[in-house]
Enzyme design. Sequence first.
Site, short mmCIF file in Angstrom:
data_model
loop_
_atom_site.label_atom_id
_atom_site.label_comp_id
_atom_site.label_asym_id
_atom_site.label_seq_id
_atom_site.Cartn_x
_atom_site.Cartn_y
_atom_site.Cartn_z
N ASP A 1 0.09 -0.62 10.65
CA ASP A 1 0.53 0.28 9.72
C ASP A 1 -0.47 0.40 8.62
OD1 ASP A 1 3.01 1.36 8.29
OD2 ASP A 1 2.67 -0.43 6.87
N ILE A 2 -1.33 1.30 9.02
CA ILE A 2 -2.50 1.52 8.03
C ILE A 2 -2.27 3.06 7.45
CG2 ILE A 2 -5.09 2.00 8.01
CD1 ILE A 2 -4.90 -0.02 10.60
N GLU A 3 -1.69 3.29 6.15
CA GLU A 3 -1.34 4.30 5.55
C GLU A 3 -2.32 4.70 4.38
OE1 GLU A 3 2.78 4.58 4.87
OE2 GLU A 3 3.25 2.91 6.23
N GLN A 4 -3.53 4.69 5.14
CA GLN A 4 -4.64 4.90 3.77
C GLN A 4 -5.24 6.20 4.11
OE1 GLN A 4 -7.37 1.54 4.23
NE2 GLN A 4 -5.81 0.40 5.08
N MET B 1 6.92 8.21 11.01
CA MET B 1 7.87 7.82 9.64
C MET B 1 8.23 9.15 9.23
SD MET B 1 5.14 5.01 8.12
CE MET B 1 3.82 5.87 8.08
#
Length: 364
Positions: free
Chosen positions: A125-128, A191
């Site tokens: 979960d790397i939402e950068q 998502m």
Amino acid sequence: MQMCTVCWVPGLLLLIGTAVCLAACPCSDPALCQPIQHSRDFEVYVFLVRGKNWKHYDWSEVTTVALFAPYDPELMCFAHSKGARYVLTGDVSVKKIVDPKVRADWIAEKVNLAKAQYMDGINLDIEQPVLPQTPEYYALTDLVKETTEAFHREIPGSQVTFDVAWSPKYVDVRCYNYSAIAELSDFLFVMSYDEQSQIWTECIAGANAPFNQTITGYEQFINISIDPKKLVMGVPWYGYDYVCLNLTEDNRCALEKRAFRGAPCSDAVGRQVGYGTIMKQVNSSLTGRLWNDEQKAPFYNYKDKNGETHQVWYDDPESIRLKAAYIKKLGLRGIGMWNGDLLDYSDDPVAQEQTKEMWKALIP
């Protein structure tokens, strides 16, 4: 040179190549500590964030539980007894993983933790924000490749998934190599919510996941040659509560302008509200449940104790079923939600029926 570590396993002293010290299997049946080897045809992916609500999930459908809460050995045993995977979640600075050693150490730590806890993989979960063709862009792709290789090698049957925004069109400056990441992982969890993080049109309240926008996102993923079976549809079990600066007769709720990543407005001016909470409020609101046929989503208006008018947009069984129907049409791998703990799992009979209907809506 690989360092060796002495670890105690009950009744046995082992010299192993990595620092993985397995605790005794916490399950009454030791077989339940074995990783899940098989995958079902239809994925139902659940994010767990707190407590023991998992005892009330629809386990006839759940295939994977991703852990955003403290590790629970009781849940691990139970999930395995139902043939469902129980996976870690992981986030790491994309700037740091440009260094191959940092990347390798992080992956080793996660693999060792999963093995020590008898888990079945990891959700990345790397939402950068990442700009294209930068060192971070390539490092992120390498992280997915190396994580998948390590987990598949060390935990047979394990699953490595990657969370992506609702569209591959660089939402919130997440300029990832989506087609490569899809190929290198087991699948992408899309998502399909927070779709108003950047509002480029009028600053008015709208659906968290408008139908047409949501479906367009999947078509965009498929159009860049991502196999539909590599895509799991994420739906929201929450909505947004907005304060209206002005509310017109046709229910247009004007919002405060708050810029985000270049867009003049954002859902950041709203407050996230869980479905269980929404159901406690909607019937006593000014309007009751209303339906917007263009966005195919429910909403309602209410006044707070200070006299301010609010508009709440959310998803319910009707809006979710419309999206879920497209899973078969587009050939997607499955569905999931953020998150499994936003329903009302109390003994209240009305809440129980509402919760049952939300779970049922996931299955097309």
